[in-house]
Enzyme design. Sequence first.
Site, PDB file in Angstrom:
ATOM      1  N   SER A  34      29.820  41.974  46.961  1.00  0.00           N
ATOM      2  CA  SER A  34      29.015  41.423  45.863  1.00  0.00           C
ATOM      3  C   SER A  34      29.043  42.284  44.603  1.00  0.00           C
ATOM      4  CB  SER A  34      27.567  41.228  46.328  1.00  0.00           C
ATOM      5  OG  SER A  34      26.988  42.449  46.747  1.00  0.00           O
ATOM      6  N   CYS A  35      30.077  43.121  44.426  1.00  0.00           N
ATOM      7  CA  CYS A  35      30.127  43.965  43.230  1.00  0.00           C
ATOM      8  C   CYS A  35      30.218  43.120  41.959  1.00  0.00           C
ATOM      9  CB  CYS A  35      31.292  44.950  43.306  1.00  0.00           C
ATOM     10  SG  CYS A  35      32.912  44.199  43.562  1.00  0.00           S
ATOM     11  N   GLY A  36      30.936  41.992  42.036  1.00  0.00           N
ATOM     12  CA  GLY A  36      31.044  41.127  40.867  1.00  0.00           C
ATOM     13  C   GLY A  36      29.709  40.497  40.506  1.00  0.00           C
TER      14      GLY A  36
END
Length: 227
Positions: free
Chosen positions: A56-58
């Site tokens: 979920s870095c984006g």
Amino acid sequence: MRYAFVILTSFLSLNTFAADMMLTGMIPGMGSYNKNIQSIREQKFEFVVQQRTDFSCGAASLASILKYGYGNDSITENEVLLGMLEVADMEVVQQQGFSLLDMKRYLNSQNMRGRGYRVGVKELQQLKIPAIVLLNDGGYSHFVVLRRFTGEQVYLGDPALGNRILSYDEFTDKWNDIVFVVIGNQYIKDNPLLFPRARLTYKMLDPMQPLSDAELLEFGFEYADML
């Protein structure tokens, strides 16, 4: 005085949350006063939405820009993640993870726009709004927020590691030459993403000033976005 300093230092190392702390007798001639203390961990993730999953870095990077660059205080990583899932190709996501295209589609669903630019050094030096960049960090693709670039130092809001400062050479070794900017009508020109903390040993020269309307137009904003 030295004893009080040791106690204060120990307090900071153990406490992970900001708090108002009463200080008494530390400055001659002054009574008690309160000082807001921010933990090292809070400073590390100051103005950065921390990612809660490996993929979920984006979503966390996009949430950071929407929260601090656009004043959407209620936005969360999970909300952005679910929104991206609604507009993404699930088969592609399962194989490759989220992409800038998924972010662009999500922004479109929120009546905002996302634009990607392939840029060089000169263009990067002129970038004066926060952007999302993709790094190859240790063999893994990882989205982070590019907060500012000074010519020698690159300030990143990393949803996994917090605020980071890389040299330009370190950054370009990891970066794919693309920046992704978020465009909408609630952009805050002097938002806190533009003013990261400098290293204690590094004096920030030529502090960044908020952009004029004319300069925002050059980055893809429209007059309607600034009303």
